[in-house]
Design a protein around this motif. Structure first.
Motif, PDB file in Angstrom:
ATOM      1  N   LEU A 257       0.817  -1.213   0.000  1.00 31.50           N
ATOM      2  CA  LEU A 257       0.000   0.000   0.000  1.00 31.50           C
ATOM      3  C   LEU A 257       0.852   1.265   0.000  1.00 31.50           C
ATOM      4  O   LEU A 257       0.564   2.223  -0.730  1.00 31.50           O
ATOM      5  CB  LEU A 257      -0.920   0.007   1.225  1.00 31.50           C
ATOM      6  N   ALA A 258       1.872   1.286   0.835  1.00 32.12           N
ATOM      7  CA  ALA A 258       2.694   2.486   0.929  1.00 32.12           C
ATOM      8  C   ALA A 258       3.416   2.776  -0.383  1.00 32.12           C
ATOM      9  O   ALA A 258       3.639   3.945  -0.731  1.00 32.12           O
ATOM     10  CB  ALA A 258       3.704   2.347   2.071  1.00 32.12           C
ATOM     11  N   ILE A 259       3.760   1.731  -1.138  1.00 27.02           N
ATOM     12  CA  ILE A 259       4.379   1.931  -2.448  1.00 27.02           C
ATOM     13  C   ILE A 259       3.420   2.680  -3.366  1.00 27.02           C
ATOM     14  O   ILE A 259       3.769   3.684  -4.000  1.00 27.02           O
ATOM     15  CB  ILE A 259       4.770   0.573  -3.073  1.00 27.02           C
ATOM     16  N   ALA A 260       2.176   2.180  -3.443  1.00 25.88           N
ATOM     17  CA  ALA A 260       1.181   2.808  -4.308  1.00 25.88           C
ATOM     18  C   ALA A 260       0.869   4.233  -3.848  1.00 25.88           C
ATOM     19  O   ALA A 260       0.729   5.149  -4.665  1.00 25.88           O
ATOM     20  CB  ALA A 260      -0.092   1.964  -4.330  1.00 25.88           C
ATOM     21  N   TYR A 261       0.754   4.434  -2.542  1.00 25.74           N
ATOM     22  CA  TYR A 261       0.456   5.761  -2.018  1.00 25.74           C
ATOM     23  C   TYR A 261       1.625   6.720  -2.273  1.00 25.74           C
ATOM     24  O   TYR A 261       1.421   7.886  -2.625  1.00 25.74           O
ATOM     25  CB  TYR A 261       0.150   5.694  -0.518  1.00 25.74           C
ATOM     26  N   GLY A 262       2.830   6.245  -2.106  1.00 22.19           N
ATOM     27  CA  GLY A 262       3.996   7.088  -2.343  1.00 22.19           C
ATOM     28  C   GLY A 262       4.067   7.575  -3.774  1.00 22.19           C
ATOM     29  O   GLY A 262       4.365   8.749  -4.034  1.00 22.19           O
ATOM     30  N   VAL A 263       3.793   6.681  -4.729  1.00 22.94           N
ATOM     31  CA  VAL A 263       3.784   7.086  -6.136  1.00 22.94           C
ATOM     32  C   VAL A 263       2.697   8.133  -6.370  1.00 22.94           C
ATOM     33  O   VAL A 263       2.893   9.116  -7.099  1.00 22.94           O
ATOM     34  CB  VAL A 263       3.575   5.857  -7.040  1.00 22.94           C
ATOM     35  N   LEU A 264       1.543   7.956  -5.739  1.00 21.52           N
ATOM     36  CA  LEU A 264       0.426   8.892  -5.890  1.00 21.52           C
ATOM     37  C   LEU A 264       0.802  10.308  -5.454  1.00 21.52           C
ATOM     38  O   LEU A 264       0.453  11.292  -6.118  1.00 21.52           O
ATOM     39  CB  LEU A 264      -0.777   8.413  -5.078  1.00 21.52           C
ATOM     40  N   VAL A 265       1.530  10.407  -4.343  1.00 20.47           N
ATOM     41  CA  VAL A 265       1.846  11.747  -3.802  1.00 20.47           C
ATOM     42  C   VAL A 265       3.157  12.304  -4.351  1.00 20.47           C
ATOM     43  O   VAL A 265       3.632  13.335  -3.878  1.00 20.47           O
ATOM     44  CB  VAL A 265       1.880  11.723  -2.259  1.00 20.47           C
ATOM     45  N   GLY A 266       3.734  11.623  -5.352  1.00 18.88           N
ATOM     46  CA  GLY A 266       4.852  12.219  -6.067  1.00 18.88           C
ATOM     47  C   GLY A 266       6.205  11.570  -5.922  1.00 18.88           C
ATOM     48  O   GLY A 266       7.174  12.018  -6.544  1.00 18.88           O
ATOM     49  N   LEU A 267       6.312  10.501  -5.127  1.00 19.66           N
ATOM     50  CA  LEU A 267       7.603   9.815  -5.015  1.00 19.66           C
ATOM     51  C   LEU A 267       7.880   9.008  -6.276  1.00 19.66           C
ATOM     52  O   LEU A 267       6.969   8.426  -6.871  1.00 19.66           O
ATOM     53  CB  LEU A 267       7.609   8.875  -3.801  1.00 19.66           C
ATOM     54  N   ASN A 268       9.133   8.942  -6.658  1.00 21.26           N
ATOM     55  CA  ASN A 268       9.540   8.103  -7.779  1.00 21.26           C
ATOM     56  C   ASN A 268       9.357   6.631  -7.416  1.00 21.26           C
ATOM     57  O   ASN A 268       9.563   6.232  -6.273  1.00 21.26           O
ATOM     58  CB  ASN A 268      11.004   8.394  -8.118  1.00 21.26           C
ATOM     59  N   GLU A 269       8.949   5.811  -8.405  1.00 18.39           N
ATOM     60  CA  GLU A 269       8.734   4.386  -8.142  1.00 18.39           C
ATOM     61  C   GLU A 269       9.976   3.727  -7.553  1.00 18.39           C
ATOM     62  O   GLU A 269       9.885   2.886  -6.649  1.00 18.39           O
ATOM     63  CB  GLU A 269       8.316   3.663  -9.431  1.00 18.39           C
ATOM     64  N   SER A 270      11.148   4.082  -8.069  1.00 19.37           N
ATOM     65  CA  SER A 270      12.388   3.491  -7.556  1.00 19.37           C
ATOM     66  C   SER A 270      12.616   3.863  -6.090  1.00 19.37           C
ATOM     67  O   SER A 270      13.078   3.035  -5.295  1.00 19.37           O
ATOM     68  CB  SER A 270      13.579   3.951  -8.396  1.00 19.37           C
ATOM     69  N   ILE A 271      12.266   5.091  -5.718  1.00 14.83           N
ATOM     70  CA  ILE A 271      12.439   5.522  -4.325  1.00 14.83           C
ATOM     71  C   ILE A 271      11.556   4.691  -3.407  1.00 14.83           C
ATOM     72  O   ILE A 271      11.979   4.272  -2.316  1.00 14.83           O
ATOM     73  CB  ILE A 271      12.115   7.020  -4.176  1.00 14.83           C
ATOM     74  N   THR A 272      10.313   4.430  -3.824  1.00 11.23           N
ATOM     75  CA  THR A 272       9.418   3.644  -2.964  1.00 11.23           C
ATOM     76  C   THR A 272       9.976   2.247  -2.734  1.00 11.23           C
ATOM     77  O   THR A 272       9.842   1.690  -1.638  1.00 11.23           O
ATOM     78  CB  THR A 272       8.003   3.546  -3.571  1.00 11.23           C
ATOM     79  N   LEU A 273      10.619   1.676  -3.750  1.00  9.33           N
ATOM     80  CA  LEU A 273      11.217   0.355  -3.589  1.00  9.33           C
ATOM     81  C   LEU A 273      12.466   0.412  -2.712  1.00  9.33           C
ATOM     82  O   LEU A 273      12.724  -0.496  -1.919  1.00  9.33           O
ATOM     83  CB  LEU A 273      11.543  -0.246  -4.955  1.00  9.33           C
ATOM     84  N   TRP A 274      13.229   1.496  -2.842  1.00  4.69           N
ATOM     85  CA  TRP A 274      14.408   1.649  -1.984  1.00  4.69           C
ATOM     86  C   TRP A 274      14.011   1.821  -0.522  1.00  4.69           C
ATOM     87  O   TRP A 274      14.762   1.417   0.380  1.00  4.69           O
ATOM     88  CB  TRP A 274      15.262   2.830  -2.444  1.00  4.69           C
ATOM     89  N   LEU A 275      12.853   2.406  -0.259  1.00  2.00           N
ATOM     90  CA  LEU A 275      12.355   2.486   1.115  1.00  2.00           C
ATOM     91  C   LEU A 275      12.179   1.091   1.702  1.00  2.00           C
ATOM     92  O   LEU A 275      12.530   0.823   2.849  1.00  2.00           O
ATOM     93  CB  LEU A 275      11.024   3.250   1.158  1.00  2.00           C
ATOM     94  N   VAL A 276      11.598   0.186   0.887  1.00  3.15           N
ATOM     95  CA  VAL A 276      11.401  -1.195   1.327  1.00  3.15           C
ATOM     96  C   VAL A 276      12.741  -1.876   1.566  1.00  3.15           C
ATOM     97  O   VAL A 276      12.938  -2.582   2.562  1.00  3.15           O
ATOM     98  CB  VAL A 276      10.566  -1.971   0.284  1.00  3.15           C
ATOM     99  N   VAL A 277      13.679  -1.664   0.653  1.00  2.00           N
ATOM    100  CA  VAL A 277      15.006  -2.272   0.795  1.00  2.00           C
ATOM    101  C   VAL A 277      15.687  -1.792   2.075  1.00  2.00           C
ATOM    102  O   VAL A 277      16.212  -2.588   2.867  1.00  2.00           O
ATOM    103  CB  VAL A 277      15.888  -1.941  -0.431  1.00  2.00           C
ATOM    104  N   ALA A 278      15.678  -0.486   2.303  1.00  2.00           N
ATOM    105  CA  ALA A 278      16.368   0.077   3.462  1.00  2.00           C
ATOM    106  C   ALA A 278      15.781  -0.440   4.767  1.00  2.00           C
ATOM    107  O   ALA A 278      16.511  -0.860   5.680  1.00  2.00           O
ATOM    108  CB  ALA A 278      16.299   1.607   3.421  1.00  2.00           C
ATOM    109  N   ALA A 279      14.458  -0.430   4.873  1.00  2.00           N
ATOM    110  CA  ALA A 279      13.813  -0.864   6.112  1.00  2.00           C
ATOM    111  C   ALA A 279      14.042  -2.345   6.373  1.00  2.00           C
ATOM    112  O   ALA A 279      14.308  -2.753   7.517  1.00  2.00           O
ATOM    113  CB  ALA A 279      12.316  -0.572   6.049  1.00  2.00           C
ATOM    114  N   ASN A 280      13.966  -3.158   5.342  1.00  2.00           N
ATOM    115  CA  ASN A 280      14.181  -4.589   5.526  1.00  2.00           C
ATOM    116  C   ASN A 280      15.644  -4.910   5.782  1.00  2.00           C
ATOM    117  O   ASN A 280      15.954  -5.853   6.515  1.00  2.00           O
ATOM    118  CB  ASN A 280      13.672  -5.358   4.302  1.00  2.00           C
ATOM    119  N   ALA A 281      16.559  -4.128   5.198  1.00  2.00           N
ATOM    120  CA  ALA A 281      17.984  -4.346   5.443  1.00  2.00           C
ATOM    121  C   ALA A 281      18.318  -4.104   6.916  1.00  2.00           C
ATOM    122  O   ALA A 281      19.056  -4.883   7.539  1.00  2.00           O
ATOM    123  CB  ALA A 281      18.818  -3.445   4.543  1.00  2.00           C
ATOM    124  N   VAL A 282      17.794  -3.038   7.485  1.00  2.00           N
ATOM    125  CA  VAL A 282      18.033  -2.769   8.905  1.00  2.00           C
ATOM    126  C   VAL A 282      17.379  -3.839   9.767  1.00  2.00           C
ATOM    127  O   VAL A 282      17.930  -4.261  10.793  1.00  2.00           O
ATOM    128  CB  VAL A 282      17.530  -1.360   9.280  1.00  2.00           C
TER     129      VAL A 282
END
Length: 441
Positions: A257-282
């Motif tokens: 959901l946050a990926i789709a919402y992030g794209v809606l409010v102007g985040l780049n698709e790649s950035i939304t995926l990097w958010l997932v990568v960063a959080a899961n890496a930690v």
């Protein structure tokens, strides 16, 4: 044990569970990423929100299959052993994921295309139904009594590894030109699963069955119908696990959901995926730490903290996506997932598994979690339908997260603390448990 000696191999069990879960949930999360970013265009004729809702519905179908898979795989896991069932789930997930990458589009064969997509998704759900419960049961029964939470946390840490790999593979895909991305580019991550399945297969097949299961087998304590014993002796624990497992919806809110919402409010698709990568890496580092903490202070306080902190932090994370401050968004993504949700995620394999005896542990964990995970599966469709992926939709998403987190926390508070209970005494009646604890003291 009638002379039978079985060696505990907790490190090997944890590694096998980590790798198997990583592979299975690479496949599972690849589908989730594609459902948010690719499938609305490839498999559905309508544009906009309707296509996204239908795409998220295909994601949810796996969760419909999971309770049925839990009954079937739980039965055989408690009858013939954890390791054999885990080999089956690994192969089934890999085959289903590879086939998704071979499916024709809606433009090629019409509504048959999404129908085949749903069929493959159902097979993924059947596989996933047994994976975490089996891997958690296997690792718990190999682990020493005082480190069960730490070792079983690696099962769920494997799922974070799978999600990281899935997101990393999708980052170059979403950067492709549309004509390549929507034709064959999106298929590559699904085909890639065949390679990682082969690697995990050879790691997992060398692992021995658990000492607890072998002891039960040697003493003729394997039950013919685990489901019957489970519903007779552990129905309250099954209900408790179902409600606690609602917390898994935080993961789908965060990862889909946050990926789709992030794209809606102007985040780049790649950035939304990097958010997932960063959080899961930690989370790869914080989850074992939460597992160790639960071995010291108990499962309940760590789980409840994870549930409540997820509810508190989620609205701040979602709001940050529209603030044009990527550093803040990354920081809140890590706080919400890696230092909030990760606590409950790390602890539930031991917390749930310790509610059941060896005779029905696989069934109890599988059925309880998969019924509870229905909430996680339908969360994207429910919240999207309520307006969660629209301007101002963060309120709906944050409210949904708060409700499911509160239900999980209240349910966890009613459970017995089991960190000091010997493995052999877990899930037994008070009188039987006292006899076992006295014999092992």
């Amino acid at each position: 044990m009638d002379g039978t000696t079985v060696t505990r191999t907790p490190k090997k069990a944890a590694l096998a569970s980590f790798m198997g879960s990583a592979v299975e949930y690479y496949d599972f999360f690849v589908f989730g990423s594609a459902a948010a970013l690719i499938f609305p265009t490839v498999f559905f004729p309508d544009a906009g929100n309707a296509a996204l809702v239908m795409s998220f519905a295909t994601f949810a179908f796996a969760y419909v299959a999971r309770p049925f898979g839990a009954v079937i795989l739980g039965h055989f896991g408690d009858r013939i052993g954890r390791q054999k069932v885990l080999m089956f789930t690994l192969v089934l997930m890999g085959a289903a994921t590879f086939l998704i990458g071979c499916l024709p589009s809606y433009d090629a064969i019409g509504w048959v295309a999404p129908a085949l997509l749903v069929l493959c998704r159902l097979l993924q759900g059947l596989s996933a139904a047994g994976e975490q419960a089996g891997a958690s049961s296997l690792t718990l029964e190999h682990a020493p009594d005082d480190r069960r939470s730490f070792f079983t946390s690696w099962t769920l840490t494997g799922t974070q590894g799978g999600q990281i790999l899935a997101a990393l593979v999708f980052i170059p895909v979403v950067a492709l030109p549309d004509d390549i991305k929507y034709s064959y580019g999106w298929r590559i991550p699904f085909w890639f699963s065949a390679l990682v399945v082969v690697v995990a297969y050879f790691i997992r097949r060398s692992l021995h069955e658990t000492p607890e299961f072998e002891e039960a087998k040697a003493n003729n304590e394997i039950v013919k119908l685990p489901l019957g014993v489970l519903m007779r002796d552990h129905w309250k624990d099954v209900l408790r696990v179902i409600c606690c497992a609602f917390i898994a919806a935080v993961s789908t809110v965060f990862g889909n959901l946050a990926i789709a919402y992030g794209v809606l409010v102007g985040l780049n698709e790649s950035i939304t995926l990097w958010l997932v990568v960063a959080a899961n890496a930690v989370a790869l580092f914080t989850q074992p730490m939460f597992g160790m903490l639960a071995d010291r202070i108990g499962r309940k306080p760590v789980f409840i903290y994870g549930a409540l902190s997820s509810a508190v932090l989620m609205p701040f994370y979602l709001l940050s996506m529209s603030q044009d401050n990527e550093l803040l968004t990354f920081a809140l993504a890590i706080a919400t997932f890696s230092f909030g949700y990760a606590a409950a995620n790390a602890v539930w394999p031991s917390f749930y598994g310790e509610m059941f005896s060896t005779r029905v542990r696989f069934s109890g964990m599988a059925i309880g979690t998969q019924l509870g995970f229905l909430m996680a599966g339908f969360a994207p469709s429910i919240v999207t339908g309520l307006g969660g992926v629209q301007e101002g939709g963060w309120v709906v998403t944050a409210g949904f997260t708060a409700v499911i987190a509160l239900i999980a926390a209240i349910s966890a508070s009613t459970a017995r603390e089991t960190k000091d209970v010997p493995t052999a005494a877990l899930g037994l009646t008070t009188r039987r448990a006292q006899r076992v604890e006295a014999a092992t003291a």
